[in-house]
Scaffold this active site. Sequence first.
Site: not given
Length: 472
Positions: A40, A189, A451
């Site tokens: 890296e 966009a 719920h």
Amino acid sequence: MAEAASPSAAYDVVIIGGGPGGYNAAIRAGQLGLRAACIEMRDTLGGTCLNVGCMPSKALLHASELFEAATKEFPTLGIEIGTPKLNLGQMMSQKQDSVGALTKGIEFLFKKNKVEWVKGRGRIAGAGQVEVTAADGSKTTLATRNIVIATGSEPTPLPGVAFEAGKVVDSTGALSLPAVPKHLIVVGAGIIGLELGSVWRRLGAQVTVVEYLDRITPGMDGEVAKSFQRALTKQGMTFKLGAKVTGSKSSKDGVELTVEPAAGGAAETLKGDAVLVAIGRRPYTEGLGLETVGVEADKRGFVANDHFKVADGVWVIGDVTHGPMLAHKAEEDAVAVIELIAGKAGHVDYDLVPSVVYTAPEVAWVGKTEDQLKADGVAYKSGKFPFTANSRAKINHETEGFVKVLADATTDRILGVHILGPQAGEMIGEACVAMAFGGSSEDIARICHPHPTRSEAVKQAAMGVDGWTMQA
């Protein structure tokens, strides 16, 4: 942890790149007992995603959402705190603290799984050879049985619009603007432009989005994209669609963009304090030494693969090859490629990779859009359910949007699920699981959902495929 390895060291796998693809490949290799090194070139692991992408943008999205809630929503909830004051320095500081903790977390996982992190820039130097150039210019060559290319992508520049720190920026620069611009112009966009545009709009900027196509967010279901644009417009964003940027001119008090209709016509000038160029990303393959193993990138920079393989002992994953340019796709590629190297089965179904836009409301989808099904001549049925009829969304004052479930007209197999609304990114996982098991819309419709939760909107939309939605 070793920062370099001796030239004689023989690895089972050397991974070039420490982003979501590279670091997950390294961890999986360690888990499977392979001797692995990950190269890296940044000072920290995590790639674009952790350092200057997904993670810092989510930190700013979260903070800016709370800032706007304190300004606009708190009074309606009976919470009186006066006018909140923005401390942009502290907002940026906490973002960096979070990013730092995440990158350190990957270092820990490397140690845990006996992965070597080799700091420097990797270049393929021939079959089984990877040359690493350290920050001080010294070079080391690693010998390995397998090379995995996981170099990721970089922002695509826009011809005629030169980057300039603090004024004309890419996504990295937009994450660290020194002050809130009065007027931010976003070119593109797509997901990145809309997410970062929404951050700065919430913090006080006027935001204008210029897009070459006549719609926003290409790849998103057309109906969802129209509703999404309406929601963002209502919040204060301005859109100039079907428009192309042909040039920019910078002055001490801002940037002037020359914009023309994509279909041809008179040019106009837009003036902003800052411009974010977010027209997409391109594979990062510069100086990678592909030619030393007889591999060539296509004209857009992508490296083609056959089950992740590009040559004997050379593999490719993530943004640098085909498929969705998403961190979680790179992670799936990573596991698959290492398992193939280890002699196991490895496979990724790109049709089941979800996409998420982390604006407010969020947008998430998986599978086919209605536009794609129509183009492919697939007979389908659709079920829709609005969040205005969802108890939890109503109580929480977050009723913008809907869920849409698309299922095969004959078999009822789920073909696509599209969510515009609160917590959409968290809810799309249910659809991914159902589709991975070849589930039908009736399966979701007949599974008990808690719920009151937003997830009931997914259930109700699935019920709607067969015409028995009960709560709208």
